[in-house]
Scaffold this motif. Structure first.
Motif, mmCIF file in Angstrom:
data_model
loop_
_atom_site.group_PDB
_atom_site.id
_atom_site.type_symbol
_atom_site.label_atom_id
_atom_site.label_comp_id
_atom_site.label_asym_id
_atom_site.label_seq_id
_atom_site.Cartn_x
_atom_site.Cartn_y
_atom_site.Cartn_z
ATOM 1 N N MET A 269 0.755 -1.170 0.145
ATOM 2 C CA MET A 269 -0.014 -0.005 0.160
ATOM 3 C C MET A 269 0.746 1.444 0.109
ATOM 4 S SD MET A 269 -2.835 1.307 2.768
ATOM 5 C CE MET A 269 -4.123 0.390 1.900
ATOM 6 N N ASN A 270 0.610 2.206 -0.755
ATOM 7 C CA ASN A 270 1.240 3.442 -0.699
ATOM 8 C C ASN A 270 0.498 4.566 -0.072
ATOM 9 O OD1 ASN A 270 3.189 2.706 -2.869
ATOM 10 N ND2 ASN A 270 1.920 3.367 -4.448
ATOM 11 N N ILE A 271 1.335 5.180 1.045
ATOM 12 C CA ILE A 271 0.464 6.016 2.147
ATOM 13 C C ILE A 271 1.483 7.407 1.924
ATOM 14 C CG2 ILE A 271 0.037 6.458 4.607
ATOM 15 C CD1 ILE A 271 -0.118 3.412 4.959
ATOM 16 N N LEU A 272 0.544 8.494 1.828
ATOM 17 C CA LEU A 272 1.132 9.757 1.726
ATOM 18 C C LEU A 272 0.653 10.346 3.284
ATOM 19 C CD1 LEU A 272 2.488 12.015 0.327
ATOM 20 C CD2 LEU A 272 0.302 12.678 -0.597
ATOM 21 N N ILE A 273 1.875 10.853 3.671
ATOM 22 C CA ILE A 273 1.468 11.697 4.994
ATOM 23 C C ILE A 273 1.839 13.139 4.670
ATOM 24 C CG2 ILE A 273 2.423 12.195 7.292
ATOM 25 C CD1 ILE A 273 3.273 9.172 7.516
ATOM 26 N N ILE A 274 0.936 13.993 5.052
ATOM 27 C CA ILE A 274 0.926 15.508 4.784
ATOM 28 C C ILE A 274 1.113 15.997 6.205
ATOM 29 C CG2 ILE A 274 0.050 17.582 4.026
ATOM 30 C CD1 ILE A 274 -1.417 15.827 1.723
ATOM 31 N N ASN A 275 2.124 16.346 6.603
ATOM 32 C CA ASN A 275 2.590 16.938 7.825
ATOM 33 C C ASN A 275 2.452 18.625 7.919
ATOM 34 O OD1 ASN A 275 3.499 17.946 10.334
ATOM 35 N ND2 ASN A 275 5.203 16.511 10.371
ATOM 36 N N GLY A 276 1.318 19.086 8.284
ATOM 37 C CA GLY A 276 1.236 20.577 8.366
ATOM 38 C C GLY A 276 1.982 21.341 9.542
ATOM 39 N N ALA B 263 3.231 1.808 9.633
ATOM 40 C CA ALA B 263 3.099 1.354 8.134
ATOM 41 C C ALA B 263 4.309 0.619 7.464
ATOM 42 C CB ALA B 263 2.674 2.523 7.465
ATOM 43 N N GLU B 264 5.490 1.426 7.988
ATOM 44 C CA GLU B 264 6.647 0.642 7.169
ATOM 45 C C GLU B 264 7.073 -0.688 7.687
ATOM 46 O OE1 GLU B 264 8.960 4.692 5.872
ATOM 47 O OE2 GLU B 264 9.510 3.644 7.849
ATOM 48 N N ASN B 265 6.745 -0.836 9.042
ATOM 49 C CA ASN B 265 6.693 -2.273 9.675
ATOM 50 C C ASN B 265 6.022 -3.273 8.993
ATOM 51 O OD1 ASN B 265 9.052 -1.180 11.257
ATOM 52 N ND2 ASN B 265 7.717 -1.140 13.117
ATOM 53 N N ARG B 266 4.917 -2.892 8.728
ATOM 54 C CA ARG B 266 3.815 -3.848 7.916
ATOM 55 C C ARG B 266 3.902 -4.129 6.386
ATOM 56 N NH1 ARG B 266 -2.128 -1.132 8.482
ATOM 57 N NH2 ARG B 266 -1.813 0.105 6.554
ATOM 58 N N GLY B 267 4.998 -3.213 5.991
ATOM 59 C CA GLY B 267 5.461 -3.300 4.567
ATOM 60 C C GLY B 267 4.901 -2.244 3.426
ATOM 61 N N ASP B 268 4.151 -1.286 4.059
ATOM 62 C CA ASP B 268 3.634 -0.338 3.177
ATOM 63 C C ASP B 268 4.884 0.710 2.860
ATOM 64 O OD1 ASP B 268 1.082 -1.095 3.833
ATOM 65 O OD2 ASP B 268 0.778 -0.126 5.494
ATOM 66 N N ARG B 269 4.748 1.286 1.660
ATOM 67 C CA ARG B 269 5.487 2.169 1.150
ATOM 68 C C ARG B 269 5.221 3.588 1.636
ATOM 69 N NH1 ARG B 269 5.084 5.077 -3.396
ATOM 70 N NH2 ARG B 269 6.490 6.494 -3.749
ATOM 71 N N VAL B 270 5.597 4.723 2.432
ATOM 72 C CA VAL B 270 5.295 5.676 3.002
ATOM 73 C C VAL B 270 6.250 6.889 2.483
ATOM 74 C CG1 VAL B 270 4.907 6.738 5.102
ATOM 75 C CG2 VAL B 270 4.451 4.420 5.158
ATOM 76 N N GLU B 271 5.758 8.120 2.143
ATOM 77 C CA GLU B 271 6.048 9.396 1.577
ATOM 78 C C GLU B 271 5.556 10.322 2.577
ATOM 79 O OE1 GLU B 271 7.930 11.943 -1.624
ATOM 80 O OE2 GLU B 271 7.133 9.823 -2.206
ATOM 81 N N LYS C 61 -1.571 6.331 26.001
ATOM 82 C CA LYS C 61 -2.824 6.488 25.138
ATOM 83 C C LYS C 61 -2.639 6.915 23.727
ATOM 84 C CE LYS C 61 -7.447 7.871 25.913
ATOM 85 N NZ LYS C 61 -8.426 8.587 26.844
ATOM 86 N N ASP C 62 -2.045 8.172 23.428
ATOM 87 C CA ASP C 62 -1.850 8.765 22.226
ATOM 88 C C ASP C 62 -1.008 7.879 21.246
ATOM 89 O OD1 ASP C 62 -2.584 11.233 23.309
ATOM 90 O OD2 ASP C 62 -0.886 11.874 24.098
ATOM 91 N N LYS C 63 -0.110 7.106 21.676
ATOM 92 C CA LYS C 63 0.580 6.199 20.773
ATOM 93 C C LYS C 63 -0.301 4.997 20.595
ATOM 94 C CE LYS C 63 5.008 7.348 23.242
ATOM 95 N NZ LYS C 63 5.980 7.037 24.300
ATOM 96 N N ALA C 64 -0.998 4.467 21.423
ATOM 97 C CA ALA C 64 -2.040 3.340 20.895
ATOM 98 C C ALA C 64 -2.830 4.118 19.905
ATOM 99 C CB ALA C 64 -2.699 3.002 22.445
ATOM 100 N N LYS C 65 -3.389 5.168 19.970
ATOM 101 C CA LYS C 65 -4.335 5.760 18.952
ATOM 102 C C LYS C 65 -3.729 5.717 17.508
ATOM 103 C CE LYS C 65 -7.183 8.902 21.775
ATOM 104 N NZ LYS C 65 -7.528 10.321 22.305
ATOM 105 N N CYS C 66 -2.401 6.181 17.628
ATOM 106 C CA CYS C 66 -1.798 6.321 16.414
ATOM 107 C C CYS C 66 -1.523 4.833 15.726
ATOM 108 C CB CYS C 66 -0.283 7.016 16.564
ATOM 109 S SG CYS C 66 -0.409 8.584 17.131
ATOM 110 N N ARG C 67 -1.323 3.907 16.539
ATOM 111 C CA ARG C 67 -1.176 2.741 15.994
ATOM 112 C C ARG C 67 -2.576 2.016 15.510
ATOM 113 N NH1 ARG C 67 2.770 2.623 19.929
ATOM 114 N NH2 ARG C 67 1.264 1.687 21.735
ATOM 115 N N LYS C 68 -3.461 2.308 16.510
ATOM 116 C CA LYS C 68 -4.737 1.802 15.973
ATOM 117 C C LYS C 68 -5.330 2.421 14.541
ATOM 118 C CE LYS C 68 -9.518 1.605 17.214
ATOM 119 N NZ LYS C 68 -10.742 2.233 17.950
ATOM 120 N N ALA C 69 -5.008 3.565 14.416
ATOM 121 C CA ALA C 69 -5.340 4.437 13.460
ATOM 122 C C ALA C 69 -4.680 3.792 12.017
ATOM 123 C CB ALA C 69 -4.824 5.850 13.231
#
Length: 190
Positions: free
Chosen positions: A1-8, A27-35, A177-185
């Motif tokens: 999967m290709n994932i784009l992160i837009i950091n504002g 995402a990278e740990n599960r094999g996704d391509r992230v930019e 809790k914040d970190k868990a939300k990110c992993r869940k997302a």
């Protein structure tokens, strides 16, 4: 999967950046391509409101980073947008970018705008200094989420999760809790 992160966020070590980095690593740990795109690093000229892009499907202004980012958006399977709250909204540089990319995200029709990026999954993230629950009640971090949601709605993204974190001055560290939300997302965009 290709994932784009837009950091504002203009702060590359701030909470928004830290949370987006957790998502990127997952995402990278599960094999996704992230930019990752940092909006403050982009060279984007302001939109002049001529509306020519709506009929020609390209901007009349010279080539800049907005064209590069729209291509990344079009190629992505999923998008993650993160931004701190600035006056109940997203930072200006992020807004500037989306103003310039509107022609690649939606098309005007006689009745309703037609989404051009329909079906892409999206995660939205915002932080603000206003403590919880006032960040929600006074539409601070929720205001930034609302602005990003509006962009996503017109583009046709399917929002799978939103995360808003208030009180960053009093609590400047990420919690478990914040970190868990990110992993869940990240688990929601397979």
């Amino acid at each position: 999967m290709n994932i784009l992160i837009i950091n504002g966020s203009p702060r590359k070590k701030g909470l928004v950046s830290q949370m987006l980095d957790i998502m990127r690593c997952e995402a990278e740990n599960r094999g996704d391509r992230v930019e990752t795109v940092f909006t403050n690093d982009l060279n984007v000229k302001p939109c002049i409101g001529c509306m020519v892009c709506r009929s020609k499907n390209q901007c009349v202004l010279g080539e800049d980073d907005s064209q590069r980012v729209i291509k990344l958006l079009q190629q992505a399977d999923a998008v993650i947008m993160g931004a701190p709250c600035y006056w109940g909204n997203i930072p200006g540089q992020m807004k500037l970018l989306f103003d310039r990319m509107v022609y690649g995200m939606m098309r005007d029709t006689p009745r309703f705008p037609e989404p051009l990026l329909k079906g892409k999954k999206c995660i939205l993230l915002s932080t603000c200094t206003t403590p919880w629950p006032w960040n929600v009640w006074f539409k601070q971090s929720r205001g930034a989420i609302r602005a990003m949601r509006e962009i996503c709605r017109y583009a046709g993204f399917k929002i799978v999760m939103t995360i808003d974190r208030g009180g960053t001055v009093m609590h400047p560290q990420l919690t478990d809790k914040d970190k868990a939300k990110c992993r869940k997302a990240i688990s929601l965009i397979k």
